[in-house]
Design a protein around this motif. Sequence first.
Motif, short mmCIF file in Angstrom:
data_model
loop_
_atom_site.label_atom_id
_atom_site.label_comp_id
_atom_site.label_asym_id
_atom_site.label_seq_id
_atom_site.Cartn_x
_atom_site.Cartn_y
_atom_site.Cartn_z
N ALA B 95 52.86 31.65 39.20
CA ALA B 95 52.91 33.35 38.73
C ALA B 95 53.01 33.08 37.31
CB ALA B 95 54.18 33.81 39.43
N GLY B 96 53.93 32.37 36.43
CA GLY B 96 54.14 32.53 35.26
C GLY B 96 53.09 32.03 34.32
N LYS B 97 52.23 30.86 34.93
CA LYS B 97 51.12 30.77 34.06
C LYS B 97 49.81 31.49 34.48
CE LYS B 97 48.87 26.80 32.12
NZ LYS B 97 47.50 27.07 32.30
N VAL B 98 49.50 31.38 35.53
CA VAL B 98 48.22 32.06 35.87
C VAL B 98 48.29 33.60 36.13
CG1 VAL B 98 46.27 31.87 37.57
CG2 VAL B 98 47.31 29.92 36.95
N GLY B 99 49.41 33.99 37.02
CA GLY B 99 49.49 35.35 37.14
C GLY B 99 49.54 36.18 35.88
N SER B 100 50.38 35.58 34.94
CA SER B 100 50.49 36.48 33.70
C SER B 100 49.27 36.48 33.05
CB SER B 100 51.56 36.02 33.16
OG SER B 100 51.35 34.78 32.34
N ALA B 101 48.32 35.48 33.13
CA ALA B 101 47.30 35.55 32.47
C ALA B 101 46.30 36.26 32.89
CB ALA B 101 46.69 33.87 32.28
N MET B 102 46.27 36.55 34.34
CA MET B 102 45.25 37.48 34.91
C MET B 102 45.80 38.91 34.65
SD MET B 102 45.13 36.02 38.82
CE MET B 102 44.45 34.46 39.08
N ALA B 103 46.91 39.15 34.68
CA ALA B 103 47.53 40.37 34.34
C ALA B 103 47.33 40.74 32.89
CB ALA B 103 48.88 40.58 34.63
N SER B 104 47.59 39.99 31.92
CA SER B 104 47.20 40.35 30.66
C SER B 104 45.55 40.46 30.25
CB SER B 104 47.91 39.50 29.72
OG SER B 104 47.51 38.18 29.65
N GLY B 105 44.97 39.64 30.75
CA GLY B 105 43.57 39.57 30.86
C GLY B 105 42.87 40.88 31.28
N LEU B 106 43.14 41.23 32.49
CA LEU B 106 42.71 42.62 33.09
C LEU B 106 43.57 43.67 32.41
CD1 LEU B 106 42.87 41.84 36.75
CD2 LEU B 106 40.87 41.99 35.45
N GLY B 107 44.46 43.57 31.80
CA GLY B 107 45.01 44.90 30.98
C GLY B 107 44.51 45.13 29.67
N THR B 108 43.95 44.15 29.17
CA THR B 108 43.23 44.29 27.94
C THR B 108 41.73 44.49 28.15
OG1 THR B 108 44.50 42.00 26.89
CG2 THR B 108 42.31 42.80 25.82
N MET B 109 41.43 44.25 29.27
CA MET B 109 40.08 44.81 29.77
C MET B 109 40.18 46.25 30.00
SD MET B 109 38.13 41.93 31.84
CE MET B 109 36.35 42.61 31.65
N ARG B 110 41.19 46.67 30.43
CA ARG B 110 41.50 48.07 30.78
C ARG B 110 41.58 48.84 29.61
NH1 ARG B 110 40.17 51.58 34.22
NH2 ARG B 110 41.46 50.98 35.95
N ILE B 111 42.36 48.56 28.73
CA ILE B 111 42.74 49.23 27.61
C ILE B 111 41.55 49.18 26.49
CG2 ILE B 111 45.30 49.12 27.93
CD1 ILE B 111 45.08 47.41 25.15
N THR B 112 40.84 48.36 26.54
CA THR B 112 39.57 48.14 25.69
C THR B 112 38.51 48.82 26.08
OG1 THR B 112 39.07 46.10 26.17
CG2 THR B 112 40.51 46.51 24.09
N GLU B 113 38.71 49.40 27.25
CA GLU B 113 37.48 50.32 28.02
C GLU B 113 36.62 49.30 28.74
OE1 GLU B 113 36.40 53.15 25.05
OE2 GLU B 113 37.47 54.75 26.20
N GLN B 114 36.62 48.09 28.77
CA GLN B 114 35.68 47.26 29.21
C GLN B 114 35.39 47.58 30.92
OE1 GLN B 114 36.08 43.00 28.01
NE2 GLN B 114 37.52 43.77 26.62
N ILE B 115 36.68 47.68 31.35
CA ILE B 115 36.59 48.10 32.97
C ILE B 115 35.82 49.50 33.31
CG2 ILE B 115 38.02 48.79 34.82
CD1 ILE B 115 39.91 46.72 33.98
N ASP B 116 35.95 50.31 32.43
CA ASP B 116 35.16 51.52 32.27
C ASP B 116 33.57 51.08 32.23
OD1 ASP B 116 37.62 53.01 32.82
OD2 ASP B 116 37.43 53.83 30.68
N ALA B 117 33.40 50.26 31.12
CA ALA B 117 32.12 49.89 31.14
C ALA B 117 31.42 49.49 32.01
CB ALA B 117 32.00 48.90 29.82
N LEU B 118 32.12 48.79 32.94
CA LEU B 118 31.63 48.26 34.27
C LEU B 118 31.31 49.17 35.02
CD1 LEU B 118 33.87 45.06 34.76
CD2 LEU B 118 31.48 44.90 34.32
#
Lengths: 250, 245
Positions: B95-118
């Motif tokens: 959770a500390g290694k992979v989970g946090s990386a997943m969350a911050s990766g997706l969070g960054t995609m969210r705030i930079t509108e990459q998720i919207d682009a998809l």
Amino acid sequence: MIKIDNITKSFGEKVVLNGVSGVFEKGKPNLLIGASGTGKSVLLKCIVGLVMPDKGEVFYDERPFYASDRDVKTDIRREMGMLFQGGALFDSKTVEQNVMFPLDVLTNMSLEEKMDRVNICLKRVSLENSNKKMPSEISGGMKKRVGIARAIVNNPNYLFCDEPNSGLDPQTSVLIDELIQDISEEFDITTIVVTHDMNSVMGIGEKIMFIYKGQNLWVGTKNDITHSGVQELDDFIFANKVMRSLRQQQ
Amino acid sequence: MITEIGKYFMFLGTMLVRRESFKTYYKLVLEECVSVGIGSVFLVALVSTFMGAVTTVQTAFNMVSDFIPDYVISQVVREMIVLELAPTIIAVIFAGKVGSAMASGLGTMRITEQIDALEVMGINSISYLVLPKIIASLMMYPLLVVVAGVCGMVGGYLAGTLTGIISPNDYVLGLRSSYNEFTVIFALIKSVVFAFLVSSISSYKGYNTQGGALEVGVSSTQAVTSSVIAVLVADYLLAQLLLSK
Ligand SMILES: Nc1ncnc2c1ncn2[C@@H]1O[C@H](COP(=O)(O)OP(=O)(O)OP(=O)(O)O)[C@@H](O)[C@H]1O
Ligand SMILES: [Mg+2]
């Protein structure tokens, strides 16, 4: 043609859009102008369905968007191309992979066909030699241009651009504006461009909608924007001294 | 809290409708397997080796009676590692290694509108981004647990024999005596459940980030906290369900 009908959106107490209606025509760029924070981006997102409006409907060539089920929505979406205000490039992919992405996921083209298409699009935005660069390695203006290339790669019927030329130098700005105009005419695309750049307005503003305090206050063309008789619009376009002195000369 | 859990299940539901072609997922899953699995194997091996070593030393320290034969030490070590330390403690690391990386990766995609682009392209962004992460975790985490189990026992062997607490023969004898294969099956069941919880909760937290860079950090922390709590609760429930006689 895209028709919007009574789009209303509030965030909490704050009313951002208060019943905006209008028509965006095919084959030309339709400009949405207005001061910063008036809700232009929110309106654009309501049109493409990224923000759910509280009220209102959007018609894509007579097809209602919000009243449709998920499959029809997806079909309409697959005819869209969108340039985001910040570019929204996928930062784990190269420039080339970014532009190719819609083709990868949405078409069955062969790799050569896709490569050809990508190179044509990158050439149109004057980015021939950056195929293998990562988004973090290119400038803000280049990101915008890659975003445009990605938006047009799959031959959209509807193109949405949120401030395509903010952060670009005047020369590149004009190039981008003309590019948007050209492809809209050439492929008969319904294009909506959000901008507050007066150069773009005077350059490609064949159809302009002025948003003020969440409402569609004025609609017209670049030829009648300077004598609209609407005080709020005059305040917006004659904000700078050069424009004011130009008006006095007239 | 209740609405949050409801939203989480709706999130999982959306993931399963309107998917892209199999080919698309195949590639994405492989990519995720590399980052989830290969990326964590070193840390997992390191932690579990030390866990095994410490468990051995402490177990020996606690067995003061001369009536208990030495090989019981490694028997206890085996049970502790297989049943609890490998699946559960490694899940916390995961959770500390992979989970946090997943969350911050997706969070960054969210705030930079990459998720919207998809989404504007007509792609179901949840299934495109999250499903591969969950599948990759379900495939890789049990393997990591196996690695952890082996490393833990090797760590125990090294610590025990090098310090003279237990002879190599006794250690191996202990590992092999009264072995119940259900403990391994139980550990694998646990690891599948934990992998699902960590990857889906972390993705959910990251995907629903709102705001800016600061909120990405917050999501990532929340992802770890919530995943760890879920893992511990699930650990207890599974033990109740499957081990109580
Ligand atoms: N997700 C949101 N939650 C709350 N408020 C929002 C949200 N998105 C936008 N707003 C508010 O809506 C208003 C309009 O924002 P919008 O981004 O549409 O402005 P804009 O006209 O595009 O401005 P700019 O020209 O600076 O891009 C702003 O006051 C903003 O605070
Ligand atoms: Mg904006």
